[in-house]
Design a protein around this motif. Structure first.
Motif, PDB file in Angstrom:
ATOM      1  N   TYR A  37       0.886  -1.128  -0.043  1.00  0.00           N
ATOM      2  CA  TYR A  37       0.057  -0.058   0.014  1.00  0.00           C
ATOM      3  C   TYR A  37       0.957   1.182  -0.106  1.00  0.00           C
ATOM      4  O   TYR A  37       1.899   1.186   0.655  1.00  0.00           O
ATOM      5  N   GLY A  38       0.688   2.255  -0.937  1.00  0.00           N
ATOM      6  CA  GLY A  38       1.411   3.520  -0.910  1.00  0.00           C
ATOM      7  C   GLY A  38       2.489   3.224  -1.815  1.00  0.00           C
ATOM      8  O   GLY A  38       2.824   2.128  -2.449  1.00  0.00           O
ATOM      9  N   ARG A  39       3.196   4.300  -1.843  1.00  0.00           N
ATOM     10  CA  ARG A  39       4.360   4.265  -2.930  1.00  0.00           C
ATOM     11  C   ARG A  39       5.610   5.112  -2.218  1.00  0.00           C
ATOM     12  O   ARG A  39       5.377   5.882  -1.060  1.00  0.00           O
ATOM     13  N   GLY A  40       6.958   4.661  -2.790  1.00  0.00           N
ATOM     14  CA  GLY A  40       7.980   5.374  -2.203  1.00  0.00           C
ATOM     15  C   GLY A  40       8.546   5.241  -0.648  1.00  0.00           C
ATOM     16  O   GLY A  40       8.080   4.064  -0.131  1.00  0.00           O
ATOM     17  N   ARG A  41       8.799   6.169  -0.088  1.00  0.00           N
ATOM     18  CA  ARG A  41       9.079   6.009   1.327  1.00  0.00           C
ATOM     19  C   ARG A  41       7.835   5.589   2.275  1.00  0.00           C
ATOM     20  O   ARG A  41       8.138   5.187   3.347  1.00  0.00           O
ATOM     21  N   SER A  42       6.834   6.038   1.827  1.00  0.00           N
ATOM     22  CA  SER A  42       5.640   5.702   2.621  1.00  0.00           C
ATOM     23  C   SER A  42       5.184   4.467   2.278  1.00  0.00           C
ATOM     24  O   SER A  42       4.025   4.214   2.832  1.00  0.00           O
ATOM     25  N   ALA A  43       5.375   3.519   1.441  1.00  0.00           N
ATOM     26  CA  ALA A  43       4.648   2.345   1.243  1.00  0.00           C
ATOM     27  C   ALA A  43       4.986   1.536   2.278  1.00  0.00           C
ATOM     28  O   ALA A  43       5.860   1.326   3.024  1.00  0.00           O
ATOM     29  N   VAL A  44       3.891   0.402   2.418  1.00  0.00           N
ATOM     30  CA  VAL A  44       3.838  -0.362   3.519  1.00  0.00           C
ATOM     31  C   VAL A  44       3.618  -1.850   2.926  1.00  0.00           C
ATOM     32  O   VAL A  44       2.345  -1.740   2.073  1.00  0.00           O
ATOM     33  N   ASP A  45       4.456  -2.781   3.105  1.00  0.00           N
ATOM     34  CA  ASP A  45       3.795  -4.196   2.693  1.00  0.00           C
ATOM     35  C   ASP A  45       3.259  -4.752   3.768  1.00  0.00           C
ATOM     36  O   ASP A  45       3.490  -5.304   4.936  1.00  0.00           O
ATOM     37  N   ALA A  46       1.933  -5.006   3.364  1.00  0.00           N
ATOM     38  CA  ALA A  46       0.965  -5.664   4.327  1.00  0.00           C
ATOM     39  C   ALA A  46       1.194  -7.262   4.357  1.00  0.00           C
ATOM     40  O   ALA A  46       0.954  -7.906   5.202  1.00  0.00           O
ATOM     41  N   LEU A  47       1.643  -7.653   2.826  1.00  0.00           N
ATOM     42  CA  LEU A  47       2.125  -9.248   2.895  1.00  0.00           C
ATOM     43  C   LEU A  47       3.329  -9.173   2.257  1.00  0.00           C
ATOM     44  O   LEU A  47       3.480  -8.093   1.166  1.00  0.00           O
ATOM     45  N   ARG A  48       4.119 -10.045   2.612  1.00  0.00           N
ATOM     46  CA  ARG A  48       5.524 -10.041   1.949  1.00  0.00           C
ATOM     47  C   ARG A  48       5.745 -11.416   1.428  1.00  0.00           C
ATOM     48  O   ARG A  48       6.270 -12.511   2.037  1.00  0.00           O
ATOM     49  N   GLY A  49       5.289 -11.698   0.318  1.00  0.00           N
ATOM     50  CA  GLY A  49       5.820 -12.836  -0.529  1.00  0.00           C
ATOM     51  C   GLY A  49       5.294 -14.287   0.176  1.00  0.00           C
ATOM     52  O   GLY A  49       5.935 -15.194   0.254  1.00  0.00           O
ATOM     53  N   VAL A  50       3.907 -14.278   0.635  1.00  0.00           N
ATOM     54  CA  VAL A  50       3.365 -15.223   1.366  1.00  0.00           C
ATOM     55  C   VAL A  50       3.024 -16.257   0.301  1.00  0.00           C
ATOM     56  O   VAL A  50       2.229 -16.186  -0.555  1.00  0.00           O
TER      57      VAL A  50
END
Length: 264
Positions: A37-50
């Protein structure tokens, strides 16, 4: 940190369970799914390669601390949200490549949903709420199947009542029957007992367990409650967007202890 795949877990007592036919095909396969969610420095990965297979005819609970990604995993697996990368397969169908119109039809026909808030239409009777997915698809209800469902969920005497004339537990039973009326491949539950008192919640969980055991339904449930999770065949624990552990044959005490270590 690697993802846990319950399909690769050893059998109890060590080793693997031999089978001439091999493991059944998963109802849902989540393959290297990331949701950002989001882009650049504010991006947040809610799921990481699940990556995880959800077996056909099984009851899986998804748990984890707040912000761990459990609701995002459910939404991606159910086709309610699109992964940033990776695939979600329902049988042989790749949900991540479908058009919105085709995905809408698939969710209506092959996926059932049970939410904490019931999401019933107040103006409709229990029968009308249950059969609504079929009406939206332009299909007639199978009377024998409708009768069986109504009896299974304990609504035979309430089928003509509207939601305002029913208790919370009865409304959730309507929602469960509605989720099952299309004979879906998978039913997803998002905190299905969260709005119910303890005794009613246990009745609903027992019903969900029976649906898996007697109908062979595949059920995936997000919950924060260790008691609710203990009704499942297995629990997947998430932390920081990754599956960090799986537990087969969960007990409420074991689940609670694991959540404590995760900070849930």
């Amino acid at each position: 940190m690697t993802n846990f795949d319950p399909a690769l877990a050893p059998a109890a007592g060590g080793g693997t369970v031999p089978t001439a036919l091999g493991p059944p095909e998963p109802a849902i396969r989540v393959d290297q799914v990331t949701r950002r969610y989001g882009r650049g420095r504010s991006a947040v990965d809610a799921l990481r390669g699940v990556s995880v297979d959800l077996p056909t005819g099984s009851f899986t609970a998804i748990m984890g601390p707040s912000g761990s990604g459990k609701s995002t995993l459910l939404q991606c697996a159910a086709g309610l949200d699109r992964p940033t990368s990776g695939r979600v397969l329902l049988g042989a169908d790749d949900l991540t490549t479908m058009s919105e119109s085709r995905l809408t039809r698939l969710r209506r026909d092959r996926i059932g949903f049970v939410f904490q808030s019931f999401n019933l239409i107040p103006a409709l009777t229990a029968r009308q709420n249950i059969t609504l997915p079929l009406r939206l698809a332009g299909r007639r209800a199978d009377r024998a199947w409708l009768t069986e469902l109504v009896e299974r969920v304990g609504l035979a005497q309430r089928i003509g009542h509207r939601p305002t004339e029913m208790s919370g537990g009865q409304q959730q039973r309507v929602a469960i029957a509605r989720a099952l009326i299309t004979r879906p491949a998978v039913v997803f539950g998002d905190e299905p007992t969260g709005a119910l008192d303890l005794a009613t919640g246990k009745e609903i969980l027992t019903l969900l367990r029976e649906v898996v055991d007697t109908l062979g339904q595949t059920l995936v449930m997000v919950t924060h409650d260790p008691v609710a999770a203990s009704y499942a065949d297995r629990v997947l624990f998430l932390a920081d967007g990754s599956i960090v552990e799986g537990m087969d044959g969960p007990t409420a005490d074991a689940v609670a202890a694991r959540l404590t270590r995760l900070g849930g």
